[in-house]
Design a protein around this motif. Structure first.
Motif, PDB file in Angstrom:
ATOM      1  N   GLN A  34     -16.521  12.715 -49.772  1.00 20.54           N
ATOM      2  CA  GLN A  34     -16.735  12.998 -51.187  1.00 20.54           C
ATOM      3  C   GLN A  34     -15.756  12.143 -51.991  1.00 20.54           C
ATOM      4  O   GLN A  34     -14.554  12.317 -51.894  1.00 20.54           O
ATOM      5  N   SER A  85     -14.075  26.334 -43.387  1.00 21.45           N
ATOM      6  CA  SER A  85     -14.128  25.786 -44.734  1.00 21.45           C
ATOM      7  C   SER A  85     -13.669  24.335 -44.701  1.00 21.45           C
ATOM      8  O   SER A  85     -12.844  23.959 -43.850  1.00 21.45           O
ATOM      9  N   PRO A  86     -14.183  23.491 -45.580  1.00 19.34           N
ATOM     10  CA  PRO A  86     -13.807  22.079 -45.570  1.00 19.34           C
ATOM     11  C   PRO A  86     -12.306  21.857 -45.742  1.00 19.34           C
ATOM     12  O   PRO A  86     -11.673  22.466 -46.607  1.00 19.34           O
ATOM     13  N   MET A  87     -11.743  20.979 -44.906  1.00 13.73           N
ATOM     14  CA  MET A  87     -10.341  20.606 -44.965  1.00 13.73           C
ATOM     15  C   MET A  87     -10.257  19.086 -45.135  1.00 13.73           C
ATOM     16  O   MET A  87     -11.014  18.334 -44.507  1.00 13.73           O
ATOM     17  N   ALA A  88      -9.335  18.607 -45.957  1.00 14.65           N
ATOM     18  CA  ALA A  88      -9.199  17.169 -46.213  1.00 14.65           C
ATOM     19  C   ALA A  88      -8.500  16.492 -45.051  1.00 14.65           C
ATOM     20  O   ALA A  88      -7.353  16.791 -44.728  1.00 14.65           O
ATOM     21  N   GLY A 105     -20.031  22.655 -50.567  1.00 17.23           N
ATOM     22  CA  GLY A 105     -19.191  21.830 -51.408  1.00 17.23           C
ATOM     23  C   GLY A 105     -19.975  21.187 -52.532  1.00 17.23           C
ATOM     24  O   GLY A 105     -21.178  21.295 -52.573  1.00 17.23           O
ATOM     25  N   TYR A 131     -13.713  15.190 -45.628  1.00 15.73           N
ATOM     26  CA  TYR A 131     -13.515  16.604 -45.354  1.00 15.73           C
ATOM     27  C   TYR A 131     -14.175  16.946 -44.019  1.00 15.73           C
ATOM     28  O   TYR A 131     -15.271  16.459 -43.725  1.00 15.73           O
ATOM     29  N   THR A 132     -13.510  17.767 -43.224  1.00 18.58           N
ATOM     30  CA  THR A 132     -14.044  18.173 -41.938  1.00 18.58           C
ATOM     31  C   THR A 132     -13.956  19.686 -41.794  1.00 18.58           C
ATOM     32  O   THR A 132     -13.096  20.330 -42.396  1.00 18.58           O
ATOM     33  N   PHE A 133     -14.830  20.250 -40.962  1.00 16.19           N
ATOM     34  CA  PHE A 133     -14.792  21.684 -40.701  1.00 16.19           C
ATOM     35  C   PHE A 133     -15.566  21.982 -39.430  1.00 16.19           C
ATOM     36  O   PHE A 133     -16.450  21.238 -39.021  1.00 16.19           O
ATOM     37  N   LYS A 148     -12.778  10.709 -50.174  1.00 17.59           N
ATOM     38  CA  LYS A 148     -12.032  11.638 -49.329  1.00 17.59           C
ATOM     39  C   LYS A 148     -12.921  12.153 -48.205  1.00 17.59           C
ATOM     40  O   LYS A 148     -14.111  12.413 -48.409  1.00 17.59           O
ATOM     41  N   GLN A 192      -7.415  11.196 -47.308  1.00 13.45           N
ATOM     42  CA  GLN A 192      -7.323  11.428 -48.745  1.00 13.45           C
ATOM     43  C   GLN A 192      -8.051  10.392 -49.591  1.00 13.45           C
ATOM     44  O   GLN A 192      -8.414  10.666 -50.723  1.00 13.45           O
TER      45      GLN A 192
END
Length: 433
Positions: free
Chosen positions: A76, A103-106, A433, A81-83, A79, A109
């Motif tokens: 996104q 939940s999505p984690m960065a 998201g 994001y993984t989950f 960045k 960055q």
């Protein structure tokens, strides 16, 4: 005195008339401004409605969505994001983080432009063309000369334009069109004659621990279960590797194949189709190709309907031996683990194959009364879809207006709903998201 009073009265009358004219002009201007404001507002509403119905991103093959066996990765605005499952560090959250995340984690960055997921390994291309990988490395799929897992990004190559990850091997296309491969070389998934040698015994081992060049003139790649696919810049599809369920798309007793246990494999890149725009390898040994005219072809393992040609047209043992046309007017494709998806040019998402975990996003399928309910031909799921990805038993889409929606197996949090759903229920159409 009378004349002076008359003059004064005339002056007062003149001033009053002037004031009334000014007041009238002001009211007219005010009414004009209101009419203009109303017209602009109405136009904005109309434009908004037209944009919602006809606008948004056009359907296209995704660079920013990917799924592994039990986890998901999303880019996104640069960045990542993984989950989901993190048992090998495939979420890329650092060595101290071992939990699964719902939940999505960065993970990265900035500067991520393309993401791909293998079984438990993640790959990202950054804006400067650098390829990084992290996660499982038991087959040397991180390309660093080791078999050590890593939860931190490992730099693999420079000048990379495309990447695809199979169950244990990886393909990459550099900016000059060269194809490189590494990782597991079972069934010649990397290629004929490649593979590391055990330094103690000098015996060959079934992996290639660093990238090795395979061919030129490539545009894009896809990797399945020990099977490799390359689309060249002139739209020719080449294949090699395991052909256990005809996922190579040719007879296993042809000159290009060699026996692998009870199956067969193709030793080196072999031409399969012309006029191919994209290819997508399924985890459960089926494959899709999208031709330049928008036709979707499928072949391979059709036990759960992943080929989508219907039961009446299946070959013996439910294997489809060569590509068959299953859908037209399409702009993007994705192969999962026993299921398939395609987006039509108008944004309609179609799905077929296994629906055991609701990974098709369908309320009903034409084969519902089995332990593995499945859909034998393409069926519309919903409209307004721009991107789709699936490589396990769950699916993620991006709508044409940018919303992310997941459905399917959520046992490890791979649907990103914030809670771990029971495996048999899945997590249908959950906004992440």
């Amino acid at each position: 005195m009378a004349r002076k009073a008359k003059q004064t009265q005339n002056g007062l009358t003149f001033k009053k008339d002037k004031y009334r004219r000014m007041q009238s002009e002001a009211q007219k201007k005010s009414r004009r401004r209101k009419r203009i404001a109303c017209a602009v507002a109405a136009a904005a509403v109309v434009v908004g409605i037209l944009y919602y119905v006809f606008g948004g991103a056009a359907p296209h093959q995704t660079d920013t969505l990917a799924t592994g066996q039990q986890y998901t990765a999303v880019i996104q605005r640069g960045k990542l994001y993984t989950f989901g499952s993190n048992n090998f560090g495939q979420l890329g959250l650092g060595s101290e983080v071992t939990d699964n995340y719902a939940s999505p984690m960065a993970a990265i960055q900035q500067d991520a432009v393309k993401v791909a997921c293998g079984f438990n390994t993640t790959y990202v291309i950054t804006s400067d063309g650098t390829l990084y990988g992290w996660g499982a490395n038991e087959y040397a799929q991180l390309g660093d000369g080791t078999t050590t897992h890593s939860s931190e990004p490992v730099k693999i190559m420079d000048n990379v334009a495309d990447v695809a990850a199979g169950t244990g091997h990886v393909l990459a296309v550099t900016t000059d069109g060269s194809v490189y491969a590494w990782g597991s070389n079972e069934a010649n998934a990397v290629g004929e004659g490649y593979g590391d040698v055990d330094s103690d015994t000098e015996d060959p081992v079934k992996c290639q621990s660093s990238p090795v060049k395979i061919m030129d003139n490539a545009r894009s790649v896809s990797a399945g279960n020990q099977t490799s696919y390359v689309v060249t810049s002139d739209n020719v599809l080449y294949v090699w590797g395991l052909d256990q369920y005809y996922q190579i798309g040719m007879e296993p007793d042809s000159e290009e194949t060699t026996k692998y246990y009870t199956a067969a494999y193709v030793k080196e890149p072999t031409k399969l189709l012309d006029d191919v725009a994209e290819v997508s390898a399924g985890r459960h040994m089926s494959a899709l190709a999208l031709t330049t005219d928008g036709t979707v072809y499928a072949w391979g393992n059709n036990v759960s309907g992943a080929v989508g040609c219907g039961e009446d047209e299946q070959s013996e043992d439910s294997f489809v031996k060569e590509p068959v046309a299953v859908l037209d007017g399409c702009a993007a494709i994705a192969s999962g683990n026993g299921h398939s998806l395609a987006i039509k040019k108008n944004g309609d998402l179609y799905a077929w194959g296994s629906n055991a975990y609701q990974q098709l996003g369908l309320d009903s399928v034409d084969k519902p009364d089995t332990d593995n309910p499945y859909q034998t031909t393409p069926k519309k799921v919903r409209g307004g879809v721009a991107e789709v990805a699936s490589n396990g038993m769950h699916t993620i889409i991006r709508t044409k207006h940018g919303s992310l929606i997941t459905f399917g197996n959520d046992a490890m949090g791979q649907c990103g709903t914030g809670s771990f759903k029971p495996t048999e229920d899945g997590a249908k159409l959950a906004i992440v998201g």
